[in-house]
Design a protein around this motif. Structure first.
Motif, PDB file in Angstrom:
ATOM      1  N   GLY A 160       0.762  -1.335  -0.118  1.00 18.26           N
ATOM      2  CA  GLY A 160       0.060  -0.058  -0.001  1.00 18.26           C
ATOM      3  C   GLY A 160       0.664   1.303   0.037  1.00 18.26           C
ATOM      4  N   PHE A 161       2.009   1.542   0.636  1.00 20.56           N
ATOM      5  CA  PHE A 161       2.934   2.619   0.870  1.00 20.56           C
ATOM      6  C   PHE A 161       3.886   2.441  -0.175  1.00 20.56           C
ATOM      7  N   GLY A 162       3.908   1.404  -1.284  1.00 19.66           N
ATOM      8  CA  GLY A 162       5.095   1.438  -2.327  1.00 19.66           C
ATOM      9  C   GLY A 162       6.521   0.974  -1.805  1.00 19.66           C
ATOM     10  N   VAL A 163       6.603   0.050  -0.835  1.00 21.32           N
ATOM     11  CA  VAL A 163       7.677  -0.157  -0.243  1.00 21.32           C
ATOM     12  C   VAL A 163       8.547  -1.032  -1.551  1.00 21.32           C
ATOM     13  N   GLU A 164       9.776  -0.824  -1.628  1.00 22.13           N
ATOM     14  CA  GLU A 164      10.626  -1.120  -2.554  1.00 22.13           C
ATOM     15  C   GLU A 164      10.748  -2.868  -2.505  1.00 22.13           C
ATOM     16  N   ARG A 165      11.221  -3.167  -1.170  1.00 23.78           N
ATOM     17  CA  ARG A 165      11.446  -4.647  -0.944  1.00 23.78           C
ATOM     18  C   ARG A 165      11.320  -4.913   0.659  1.00 23.78           C
ATOM     19  N   VAL A 166      10.972  -5.936   1.018  1.00 24.72           N
ATOM     20  CA  VAL A 166      11.168  -6.464   2.056  1.00 24.72           C
ATOM     21  C   VAL A 166      12.149  -7.607   2.612  1.00 24.72           C
ATOM     22  N   ILE A 167      12.985  -7.254   3.457  1.00 23.40           N
ATOM     23  CA  ILE A 167      14.133  -8.357   3.854  1.00 23.40           C
ATOM     24  C   ILE A 167      13.746  -9.037   4.839  1.00 23.40           C
ATOM     25  N   PHE A 168      13.669 -10.368   4.866  1.00 18.15           N
ATOM     26  CA  PHE A 168      13.060 -11.057   6.209  1.00 18.15           C
ATOM     27  C   PHE A 168      14.601 -11.554   6.639  1.00 18.15           C
ATOM     28  N   THR A 169      14.555 -11.575   8.028  1.00 18.16           N
ATOM     29  CA  THR A 169      15.928 -12.144   8.912  1.00 18.16           C
ATOM     30  C   THR A 169      15.561 -12.780   9.888  1.00 18.16           C
ATOM     31  N   GLY A 170      16.538 -13.627  10.418  1.00 19.86           N
ATOM     32  CA  GLY A 170      16.127 -14.336  11.703  1.00 19.86           C
ATOM     33  C   GLY A 170      15.207 -15.401  11.482  1.00 19.86           C
ATOM     34  N   TYR A 171      14.551 -15.583  12.495  1.00 15.36           N
ATOM     35  CA  TYR A 171      13.308 -16.782  12.533  1.00 15.36           C
ATOM     36  C   TYR A 171      12.113 -16.203  11.877  1.00 15.36           C
ATOM     37  N   THR A 172      12.032 -14.980  11.375  1.00 10.87           N
ATOM     38  CA  THR A 172      10.876 -14.487  10.622  1.00 10.87           C
ATOM     39  C   THR A 172      10.403 -15.598   9.594  1.00 10.87           C
ATOM     40  N   PRO A 173       8.918 -15.755   9.610  1.00 13.95           N
ATOM     41  CA  PRO A 173       8.437 -16.525   8.651  1.00 13.95           C
ATOM     42  C   PRO A 173       8.408 -15.875   7.214  1.00 13.95           C
ATOM     43  N   TYR A 174       8.484 -16.589   6.192  1.00 16.23           N
ATOM     44  CA  TYR A 174       8.763 -15.769   4.891  1.00 16.23           C
ATOM     45  C   TYR A 174       7.923 -16.541   3.913  1.00 16.23           C
ATOM     46  N   PRO A 175       7.537 -15.928   2.803  1.00 13.33           N
ATOM     47  CA  PRO A 175       6.627 -16.598   1.770  1.00 13.33           C
ATOM     48  C   PRO A 175       7.763 -17.334   0.883  1.00 13.33           C
ATOM     49  N   ALA A 176       7.431 -18.379  -0.074  1.00 11.67           N
ATOM     50  CA  ALA A 176       8.139 -19.202  -0.744  1.00 11.67           C
ATOM     51  C   ALA A 176       9.018 -18.286  -1.548  1.00 11.67           C
ATOM     52  N   GLN A 177      10.386 -18.758  -1.556  1.00 14.63           N
ATOM     53  CA  GLN A 177      11.433 -17.861  -2.437  1.00 14.63           C
ATOM     54  C   GLN A 177      11.844 -18.860  -3.595  1.00 14.63           C
ATOM     55  N   ALA A 178      12.427 -18.231  -4.653  1.00 10.47           N
ATOM     56  CA  ALA A 178      12.834 -19.167  -5.833  1.00 10.47           C
ATOM     57  C   ALA A 178      13.788 -20.141  -5.370  1.00 10.47           C
ATOM     58  N   ASP A 179      14.574 -19.798  -4.491  1.00  8.17           N
ATOM     59  CA  ASP A 179      15.945 -20.668  -4.245  1.00  8.17           C
ATOM     60  C   ASP A 179      15.683 -20.995  -2.731  1.00  8.17           C
ATOM     61  N   ASP A 180      14.387 -21.268  -2.585  1.00  6.62           N
ATOM     62  CA  ASP A 180      14.047 -21.772  -1.008  1.00  6.62           C
ATOM     63  C   ASP A 180      14.986 -23.114  -0.684  1.00  6.62           C
ATOM     64  N   THR A 181      15.508 -23.241   0.423  1.00  2.26           N
ATOM     65  CA  THR A 181      16.025 -24.323   1.006  1.00  2.26           C
ATOM     66  C   THR A 181      15.210 -24.897   1.893  1.00  2.26           C
ATOM     67  N   ARG A 182      13.727 -24.445   2.407  1.00  2.00           N
ATOM     68  CA  ARG A 182      13.270 -25.212   3.270  1.00  2.00           C
ATOM     69  C   ARG A 182      12.396 -26.201   2.857  1.00  2.00           C
ATOM     70  N   LEU A 183      12.009 -27.284   3.569  1.00  3.86           N
ATOM     71  CA  LEU A 183      11.316 -28.330   2.892  1.00  3.86           C
ATOM     72  C   LEU A 183       9.952 -27.962   2.317  1.00  3.86           C
ATOM     73  N   PRO A 184       9.507 -28.259   1.219  1.00  2.00           N
ATOM     74  CA  PRO A 184       8.495 -28.026   0.432  1.00  2.00           C
ATOM     75  C   PRO A 184       6.967 -27.745   1.546  1.00  2.00           C
ATOM     76  N   HIS A 185       6.850 -28.598   2.246  1.00  2.00           N
ATOM     77  CA  HIS A 185       5.589 -28.554   3.073  1.00  2.00           C
ATOM     78  C   HIS A 185       5.777 -27.337   4.239  1.00  2.00           C
ATOM     79  N   ILE A 186       6.870 -26.952   4.494  1.00  2.00           N
ATOM     80  CA  ILE A 186       6.923 -25.793   5.362  1.00  2.00           C
ATOM     81  C   ILE A 186       6.852 -24.333   4.778  1.00  2.00           C
TER      82      ILE A 186
END
Length: 168
Positions: free
Chosen positions: A25-51
């Motif tokens: 809504g406010f036009g943020v360019e990018r969100v960087i998730f760090t630490g144990y923050t849950p984050y949406p699926a990424q192109a290079d995601d190393t988490r197990l698919p069900h996670i």
């Protein structure tokens, strides 16, 4: 003006979704998730698919698609992300209650800023606060000591993107 968000150690996937929706809504360019923050699926995601599928579904409930419209990435170490952004002349602004904090409405909106958000209960670690260029605090008028992290993010983004844009 360019606004980024660093979301560090946010516990709730629903808060993450709400942060992403406000970011859109406010036009943020990018969100960087760090630490144990849950984050949406990424192109290079190393988490197990069900996670990553489960977390993406939870985030979507409040993001309502913003997880796909706002660029986002994951970096484990927030200090690494901060150093990288500082090297690109991005001002790092922590959103935190601290003795040396400036009231949010008194912060001069920088041209390029990364808003650092911290863990819902304990806030931002001291070592990360020391890396920040400014610490901004939202004034509280009621009896509670703080806002929910996603609500606080929306308030800060409004101040930076709308109010700050008119005062610059």
């Amino acid at each position: 003006m360019s606004i980024l968000i660093i979301a560090h150690n946010i516990r709730s996937a629903y808060n993450v979704g709400s942060i992403l929706r406000s970011a859109d809504g406010f036009g943020v360019e990018r969100v960087i998730f760090t630490g144990y923050t849950p984050y949406p699926a990424q192109a290079d995601d190393t988490r197990l698919p069900h996670i990553h599928q489960k977390l993406t579904r939870q985030i979507h409930k409040t993001a309502l698609g913003a997880e796909a419209t706002v660029a986002n990435s994951y970096v484990e170490d927030p200090a690494h992300a901060i150093r990288e952004l500082k090297a690109q002349d991005v001002t790092i602004m922590a959103l935190e209650q601290a003795p040396n904090a400036v009231l949010l409405q008194k912060v001069q909106a920088p041209q390029n800023v990364a808003l650092l958000l911290g863990e819902e209960v304990h806030g931002i670690d001291l070592h990360l606060l020391k890396m920040c260029d400014v610490i901004a605090e939202i004034p509280m008028r009621g009896q509670k000591e703080s806002f929910n992290v996603s609500v606080a993010t929306g308030i800060a983004l409004y101040q930076l993107a709308v109010v700050g844009a008119f005062s610059a």
